[in-house]
Scaffold this active site. Sequence first.
Site, mmCIF file in Angstrom:
data_model
loop_
_atom_site.group_PDB
_atom_site.id
_atom_site.type_symbol
_atom_site.label_atom_id
_atom_site.label_comp_id
_atom_site.label_asym_id
_atom_site.label_seq_id
_atom_site.Cartn_x
_atom_site.Cartn_y
_atom_site.Cartn_z
ATOM 1 N N GLU A 1 -3.953 1.854 -7.370
ATOM 2 C CA GLU A 1 -4.406 2.889 -6.357
ATOM 3 C C GLU A 1 -3.660 4.138 -6.474
ATOM 4 O OE1 GLU A 1 -6.617 1.406 -2.752
ATOM 5 O OE2 GLU A 1 -4.279 1.690 -1.959
ATOM 6 N N HIS B 1 0.812 -1.260 -0.050
ATOM 7 C CA HIS B 1 0.034 0.104 0.120
ATOM 8 C C HIS B 1 1.050 1.141 0.046
ATOM 9 C CE1 HIS B 1 -2.982 3.030 1.113
ATOM 10 N NE2 HIS B 1 -3.825 2.107 0.865
HETATM 11 P P1 PGA Z 1 -9.652 5.746 0.386
HETATM 12 O O1 PGA Z 1 -8.160 4.820 0.816
HETATM 13 O O2 PGA Z 1 -10.702 5.088 -0.198
HETATM 14 O O3 PGA Z 1 -9.928 6.672 1.657
HETATM 15 O O4 PGA Z 1 -9.162 6.846 -0.745
HETATM 16 C C1 PGA Z 1 -8.239 3.891 -0.151
HETATM 17 C C2 PGA Z 1 -7.111 2.954 -0.064
HETATM 18 O O5 PGA Z 1 -5.993 3.774 0.738
HETATM 19 O O6 PGA Z 1 -6.785 2.012 -0.027
#
Ligand code: PGA
Length: 219
Positions: free
Chosen positions: A146, A97
């Site tokens: 992401e 992440h």
């Molecule tokens: P968010 O986070 O939905 O708060 O943007 C997504 C993530 O970090 O996995």
Amino acid sequence: MDSLFIVANLKSNKTYDEARLWLETFKTIDKSLLEEKKIIICPSFTLLGLFKSFSSDNNLKVSLGAQNVSSLDEGAHTGEVNAKQIKDFADYVIIGHSEERKLLNESDEVLSQKVNLCLKYGLNPIYCVQDKDTFIPQGVSLVAYEPVFAIGSGNPDTPENANQVASEIKTKGEYQVLYGGSVTNENVGSFISQSNLSGVLVGGASLEAQELIKIIQNA
Ligand code: PGA
């Protein structure tokens, strides 16, 4: 048909009592939704036991995931939580992440070790990539795209661009690709309707169980 994945990443939130309240609300979900869709909830390590026992006692068909895993196997590594330990509670682990990458400055090699240990103990990595060029270790099958600008910003990527990035990622291997970054109950439909996306990873919006229920309903 492949499952539609909805991963709830609770991040570093919730005490034990707060998590119990969250679960009490979440259990009011229409159970048929949990049959149709693959829901993976990723709380902190300290809450995995609670989530496991609560979901089994209340017949909630959800899978559990950890938010990280040690790059080392069991042994004299104070403070580390290893893959074999996680397997007692969960079937998935979020790896790479961007919030962790930023904090820990982990190399591709360390992230690959994490993936290998997950596979050794039967855990499925949910491997986060920040763009189409992020390195993906061998053995990964579930990837979450992401983009950093979209995480926690209220400014999601466009569904069309997320789809395009997912299609480029898929040219590199047999992957199912999820989108993550400011997903809400209002925009989830526009992401999951994209042909190259197999679901979403939800952060902030999953902190309210009622909002997560709405996201699952609208997906
Ligand atoms: P968010 O986070 O939905 O708060 O943007 C997504 C993530 O970090 O996995």
